[in-house]
Structure formats: C-alpha cells, structure tokens
Design an enzyme around this catalytic site. Sequence first.
Site, mmCIF file in Angstrom:
data_model
loop_
_atom_site.group_PDB
_atom_site.id
_atom_site.type_symbol
_atom_site.label_atom_id
_atom_site.label_comp_id
_atom_site.label_asym_id
_atom_site.label_seq_id
_atom_site.Cartn_x
_atom_site.Cartn_y
_atom_site.Cartn_z
ATOM 1 N N ASP A 325 -4.992 -14.857 -2.309
ATOM 2 C CA ASP A 325 -5.469 -14.026 -1.207
ATOM 3 C C ASP A 325 -6.089 -12.742 -1.750
ATOM 4 O O ASP A 325 -5.686 -12.232 -2.798
ATOM 5 C CB ASP A 325 -4.312 -13.662 -0.271
ATOM 6 C CG ASP A 325 -3.824 -14.855 0.542
ATOM 7 O OD1 ASP A 325 -4.543 -15.869 0.588
ATOM 8 O OD2 ASP A 325 -2.723 -14.757 1.125
ATOM 9 N N THR A 327 -9.807 -9.981 -1.802
ATOM 10 C CA THR A 327 -11.252 -9.965 -2.014
ATOM 11 C C THR A 327 -11.576 -10.548 -3.383
ATOM 12 O O THR A 327 -10.996 -10.117 -4.383
ATOM 13 C CB THR A 327 -11.775 -8.517 -1.937
ATOM 14 O OG1 THR A 327 -11.344 -7.929 -0.711
ATOM 15 C CG2 THR A 327 -13.290 -8.484 -2.032
ATOM 16 N N PRO A 328 -12.487 -11.527 -3.480
ATOM 17 C CA PRO A 328 -12.839 -12.081 -4.796
ATOM 18 C C PRO A 328 -13.316 -10.981 -5.739
ATOM 19 O O PRO A 328 -14.055 -10.078 -5.344
ATOM 20 C CB PRO A 328 -13.966 -13.071 -4.473
ATOM 21 C CG PRO A 328 -13.740 -13.445 -3.042
ATOM 22 C CD PRO A 328 -13.200 -12.204 -2.380
ATOM 23 N N ASP A 380 2.715 -5.586 -15.234
ATOM 24 C CA ASP A 380 2.681 -6.320 -16.495
ATOM 25 C C ASP A 380 1.714 -7.498 -16.373
ATOM 26 O O ASP A 380 1.743 -8.248 -15.397
ATOM 27 C CB ASP A 380 4.093 -6.825 -16.823
ATOM 28 C CG ASP A 380 4.276 -7.150 -18.289
ATOM 29 O OD1 ASP A 380 3.712 -6.432 -19.130
ATOM 30 O OD2 ASP A 380 4.984 -8.121 -18.598
#
Length: 579
Positions: A325, A327-328, A380
Amino acid sequence: MSHPPLPPQSERRALAIAQAVYEAFEDYHARFSEITARAKQRFETRDWSGAREDAVARIALYDQYIAECMLRLRAVLLGQAHDRALWMRARDHYAALLSGLIDQELYKTFYNTLTRRYFGTHGVDADIEFIALDIEPTDAITVPVARHTYAVSPGRLTDMLVRVLGDYAFAVPYTHRTRCAAAIAVRLLDDLAHWGEHPVRSVELLETVFYRERRAYLVGRVFGEHRFSPCVIALINDEAGLRAEAVLTRRSDVAQLFSNSRSYFQADLSTVGDAVVFLRSLLTHKPVDELYTMLGRAKQGKTERYRTFFSHFQAHPSEQLVHADGTPGMVMVVFTLPSYPLVFKLIRDRFAYPKTMSRAQVEGKYELVFQLDRIGRLLDAQPYRFLRFPKARFSPALLQELQTSCAMSLSEDGDDVLIALCYVQRRLRPLNLYLREQLPEAAHAAALDYGQAIKDMARNNIFPGDMLLKNFGITRHQRAVFYDYDELCLITECNFRDWPVPTTYEEQMAAEPWFHVGPRDVFPERFALFMGLPASQLEAVKHQHPELFDPRWWRDLQSRLREDDYPDTPPYAESRRLA
C-alpha cells in the site's frame, strides 16, 4: 544429516576447514566483545563521539572477519574452494564442534555466510548450509541468562534499590544514590499501584548493563504476588552527574526502547541466545529477529527474519505477493505478503524525474543508515541478496512491473524468480494514508509527531531530503518513522539558505527560482510546500515546531553538530522521567 566420509586426505581437509571457520568466528566474537565492553568506559567518561565510532566499527566487523577467514582458508582449500562434497563434510565436522553451545546458531550463520560467498548461492543450499525453516532455535535454550534477583520486604523497597545501584557500580559515583533509589521506588509503586497492597515483591535484573547513545540501562522484571512486568532503569551521566533518569514498566515503553528504528545496544553478553529468551518474556510480541538485531547481531537477525518469513510463506501457499500500500516510489518498487508484516524494496533500473542519483548512490544511502544514531526515527533496512521466490506467487501486476522496471535486479531460474538485491523492512502504515484514515484527534497527533521526527533526526545530523508524507510510516505505538532513504544526507553537508525576497513583479510571480540553487541548497521557509499536510495539520505543525521553518535554527544546529555537540534525544516521553 551426516554425509559419508571422504578419502583420508580430504577428510582431514574437511576437518581443517571446520576448525578454521570455528576459530575465525571465535576471533570475531572476541573482537565484538572487546568493542562492546568499551561502552562502559565511554559512558563513564561521557565520550559520546567515541561511542558513535565504536558502534560503526562493530557493524563493520562481520564482513571484515568473513574476508579474513576466506584468506586463511586458501592454505587449507588448495584450489578446492568449490568442492561441494568437501564442504558437505566440513559442515558435519563443524556441527560436531558446536554441540552443546548456547549460541550455535550464530556460528552456523557465520558458516553459511562463507559458503554463500564461495558458491554464490541463489536461494538456499541445504546440502552445504545449515537450514532449519521449521524450528525456532531459541526454543531449545533452557539455560537461564545471568541475572541478579532481589527480594523486597514490605516497606523496604528503597533499601533494596539502594543495594541494586550499589551492585551496578561505575567509575564515577552516583550523585545521590539514596535519592535515586527513592525516586525509582516512588515510580514503581505509582506504576504498579493497581496490583494491590505491597505490589513489588521482587526484582530481577540482567547482570549485563545495556548501553546506547548517552544512557545505560538495567534491564529486567518486577514481580508482584501473581504477575510480573518489565522493569528498565535508565541511567544518565551528564554535567549533573550519574543518576537514575527514568523507570519503564509499561511494555509499550520498553518495546519502543527496543524498536528496530533505533541503533543497536552495546551489551557485553557472554552468550546471546539466553538473553533473547529472557527479552522475549518481556516483549512477547517482539519478533526474535528484531531482538537479535537490537543486541548487535544483525546477521543473525537477518537469518531469523528469513527463517520466520519463509516458514510463514510456505505455510500459506495460495497467498500472493502484491504491491505494498502507498504511493508508488520513483526509486523503489515495494511489495509485500499481505498476511506478514514485512516489505521488500527493489531499486528500479531507471528513476523518474526529478530523481538524479545513481543506483550505487541509493545503495550508499542505505549503507549510511547503519552508521547513524537512528534515535527511533529511521527504520532498520536489511539488504538481502539472491532471494528465491516461486514465480507463481507473484501477482500478475507485480511480476510485470518487476520485469519491466527492475530487470537489473531480477532473473528467472525455471519456475523461480531470483532477486539479486532487495531491502527488507518492517511494514508500517504510510503516513499519508494514515492521516486520511484516522479520526481528527489521532491524525493531529500523528502530524505533530511527524514534525517531531524531523526535529529528532536533525538533532542527530540526519536530513531526510524528501519530507513528503509517503516517505514516513506510523508504528503500532503511533510514532512517525522515516523509511525512504534515497535522498537522506547529513545536516552538516547541507547549505541552509534564506529564501530571497523578490525585487520585481516577474520574480514575485515566477514559478521557478529566479536565482541560482546549488545541489546542497535547502530552503526551510519553503518546507510547508513539500510536506503535503492538510491546512489544519500544517498550521498545527508550524505552531508546535516553528523552528523547522526557520533557516537560522538549522544553521545554528549545523554549527553545533560540526563541533560534535549533539543535542540529547531521550528515548522515552518526558512523563517517564523521574522527579
């Protein structure tokens, strides 16, 4: 499973390989312990710069000793570095050397790293590696970790705590040991009052002191008549002297202390596995891989993360890997298994405008994160090479994007997909989505913590570069954490400028800057345009954190950092501090 013996000369060589690898790990472990043990002196002398240097040096040790071991093995292997039968027998001999050791999993991971370097293993190789996807290694550890136990008589809690502080002595004295003990006692009684009369019956603390940044921690448990709770006593040594600063008894507070958005502890443990078992009793929801990692055993953390993920992956054969999920990204493709809280990030072959960095620079940014004090604000990100997945487990849309956008990182081997390099992180809810989904009060709090996250990072010489909400996530403890590192840099590398005042109508109406902007120029007065916060939340951030938009604040901070004067960033809320 043991393998058939080899001819005598080869059998001797296999045994020599096993002994050489065993000795190399022992040397690594000794050097690791030597650096870790210095943390006590760094704390006593307030040598925070030296502590940061030690943290970086310790992370680099593992690969240094792997390389050194490979050099040692040249004289043993004599051109047979890729003889599988030889390594299969070496593994048998090595396993025999580990019999009865609490930390044999650490030794096995070291061995696996070597074989993967020699054979360029794609996926796993069960013939020459130690593989156990179906077991939890710490379940076999029954030896209790070294600890101190203190019984508490009714009305004598302060006396007991005076004794505790005496047992954890330093080269500098406590400013007022009895006063510290009394403050700890008041906090314990307040926190545990709901346990009834005489809530504190006993306390047990690990013998090993945990150090990180500017604090030392006594880590253990407090017992009532019918229950127990974590008990972490935070000690600080500053201009006012050595004293107890906070007591943490809530699991949520202790979980944040051990969060994988923080740097690793310096804890000079003689064995690690038994300490992990103990810590799991305090933090029952904390994955084993994160506990190993937080104790500085990052390679073992990677091994355990791989083990638990692929065990789950195999147990859910019909579930597909899908786009995560959010925004690309312009730099990364991110995917996940919906039922498991990890994301896998692959670098794209080409970056969309206006991204101008190279692939090597992106990898360098992720390496840089390991060298920073992450102060609970940088997640991390562990690199994995040559992971193997069945092609059928990828959703069609994800597979197509990986094949078209990440071809440099992807190859196919029959029915499998091999990923040459990816970064694996804990999955968080992207902040831009979280703010839309929450009720106003929760969204307001998250927006303010987003501003605090930027401030915390800045005080530790970290500039996120891209402040868009999509690059931050929210943890299960409602903390804003940064996780997209392709534009991250050091505060001391930036040039914080005032936005020039326009002198003409054309300058005032210009869509682009009418003046020269260098590659390191940053304009804090313009941050509001790039945060993407709704108007009401933006105003709240400006009100709560006005300094973020003031170039002078950034330049003053930069001057302090260049003098190695790092502001303190406590790892717990002000409310947890002792009176």
